[in-house]
Design a protein around this motif. Structure first.
Motif, short mmCIF file in Angstrom:
data_model
loop_
_atom_site.label_atom_id
_atom_site.label_comp_id
_atom_site.label_asym_id
_atom_site.label_seq_id
_atom_site.Cartn_x
_atom_site.Cartn_y
_atom_site.Cartn_z
N SER A 64 67.00 57.09 17.97
CA SER A 64 67.35 57.92 19.12
C SER A 64 68.85 58.19 19.18
O SER A 64 69.68 57.37 18.76
CB SER A 64 66.88 57.26 20.42
N TYR A 65 69.17 59.34 19.72
CA TYR A 65 70.56 59.77 19.89
C TYR A 65 71.36 58.72 20.65
O TYR A 65 72.46 58.33 20.24
CB TYR A 65 70.54 61.10 20.62
N GLY A 66 70.79 58.23 21.74
CA GLY A 66 71.49 57.21 22.53
C GLY A 66 71.72 55.93 21.76
O GLY A 66 72.79 55.32 21.86
N LEU A 92 66.27 65.43 21.21
CA LEU A 92 67.21 65.35 22.32
C LEU A 92 66.48 65.65 23.62
O LEU A 92 65.81 66.70 23.73
CB LEU A 92 68.36 66.34 22.13
N GLN A 93 66.61 64.76 24.58
CA GLN A 93 66.07 65.02 25.90
C GLN A 93 66.82 66.20 26.53
O GLN A 93 67.97 66.49 26.16
CB GLN A 93 66.20 63.78 26.78
N GLU A 95 68.33 66.61 29.26
CA GLU A 95 69.61 66.29 29.87
C GLU A 95 70.69 65.97 28.83
O GLU A 95 71.88 65.94 29.14
CB GLU A 95 69.47 65.11 30.84
N GLU A 96 70.29 65.75 27.58
CA GLU A 96 71.25 65.45 26.52
C GLU A 96 71.76 66.71 25.84
O GLU A 96 72.72 66.65 25.06
CB GLU A 96 70.60 64.55 25.46
N ARG A 97 71.17 67.85 26.13
CA ARG A 97 71.46 69.07 25.37
C ARG A 97 72.68 69.83 25.90
O ARG A 97 72.63 71.03 26.19
CB ARG A 97 70.21 69.97 25.35
N VAL A 102 77.21 67.41 22.09
CA VAL A 102 76.34 66.95 21.00
C VAL A 102 77.01 67.18 19.65
O VAL A 102 77.05 66.28 18.80
CB VAL A 102 74.98 67.67 21.06
N ASN A 105 79.80 64.74 19.08
CA ASN A 105 79.28 63.39 18.80
C ASN A 105 78.66 63.31 17.42
O ASN A 105 78.80 62.28 16.72
CB ASN A 105 78.25 63.00 19.86
#
Length: 256
Positions: A64-66, A92-93, A95-97, A102, A105
């Motif tokens: 996962s991204y997190g 990506l959820q 809210e992560e977009r 992104v 990161n």
């Protein structure tokens, strides 16, 4: 020569209930490699031992991204112990977009991974194709914003197709940056939404995609079926392997 693997998310319930037994069945069907999405609490040495005994290659891990943002070094260390150097952002959820964040990161994560001898890749769904950024699909904007040395492409060709684009053309576009593709088929429900299906029973141009992937030097064609409508994932991956073997028997340069 291009090899064939399985994304183990397809058999996630079986893996949780019988980790080793499921890997044995996957190997017996003829899959050469496996792509993990979780290890269900198993230690790296234990996983490596199982893979070696079964003759399976750990070709990548969806992380996962997190988790990558918070624990990249630990994830790299674990994966290196099992023989895998490729970590893949799987989703990506909503809210992560925040795309500029992104991209920044991903540049940092990719550089840090590279410095440790690992590879960062990104796995798309349809939203990276349907959502636009500066007049182009996010998919393309992402790979323009992050250098190839820091971010490789894991192209889910079914979601490219469902997003309204030509997966064969996209494979050619990213040749040289594309070590892995996901090969999956799909049908549609009454509302036109995608239903993932066994290879050969849906609308996706599987042969065209596989031909293009082999020509582009893709290292791994990975079978994935997000949901198996019949409720029997092991039967589903067996059906998909039948398609793969038939395709190979017709002259495709696949190691099966």
């Amino acid at each position: 020569m291009t090899q064939v693997g399985l994304q183990l998310y397809t058999v996630r319930e079986e893996m949780e209930q019988d980790f080793r037994g499921t890997l044995e069945k996957v190997a017996a069907l003829g899959y050469k490699g496996v792509e993990f999405h979780t290890f269900f609490g198993h230690g790296a040495d234990e996983v490596k031992s199982m893979l070696d005994e079964l003759g399976l290659v750990a070709l990548g891990t969806h992380t996962s991204y997190g988790q990558l943002l918070e624990h990249l070094d630990a994830e790299i260390a674990y994966n290196k112990q099992i023989g895998n150097d490729t970590l893949i952002v799987p989703y990506l959820q909503a809210e992560e977009r925040v795309w500029e964040d992104v991209f920044a990161n991903l540049r940092k994560l990719g550089r840090r991974a590279r410095e440790q001898g690992a590879v960062l890749a990104y796995h798309n769904h349809e939203f990276e194709l349907t959502e636009q950024l500066d007049g182009k699909p996010v998919f393309d904007a992402m790979y323009e914003a992050v250098p190839a040395e820091d971010l490789q492409v894991e192209m889910d060709t079914c979601w490219v197709h469902y997003g309204g684009y030509d997966a064969v053309e996209y494979i050619g576009r990213y040749k040289g940056r594309l070590p892995i593709i996901h090969l999956k088929d799909m049908t549609r429900d009454a509302d036109g939404k995608a239903i993932t299906a066994e290879l050969g029973v849906g609308e996706v141009d599987l042969k065209g995609i596989a031909d293009a992937a082999i020509e582009a030097g893709v290292e791994w064609i990975v079978v994935e079926q997000d949901y198996c409508a019949g409720g029997k994932p092991l039967e589903s991956i067996a059906t998909s392997m039948e398609w793969i073997k038939k395709y190979a028997a017709e002259g495709a340069k696949l190691n099966v």
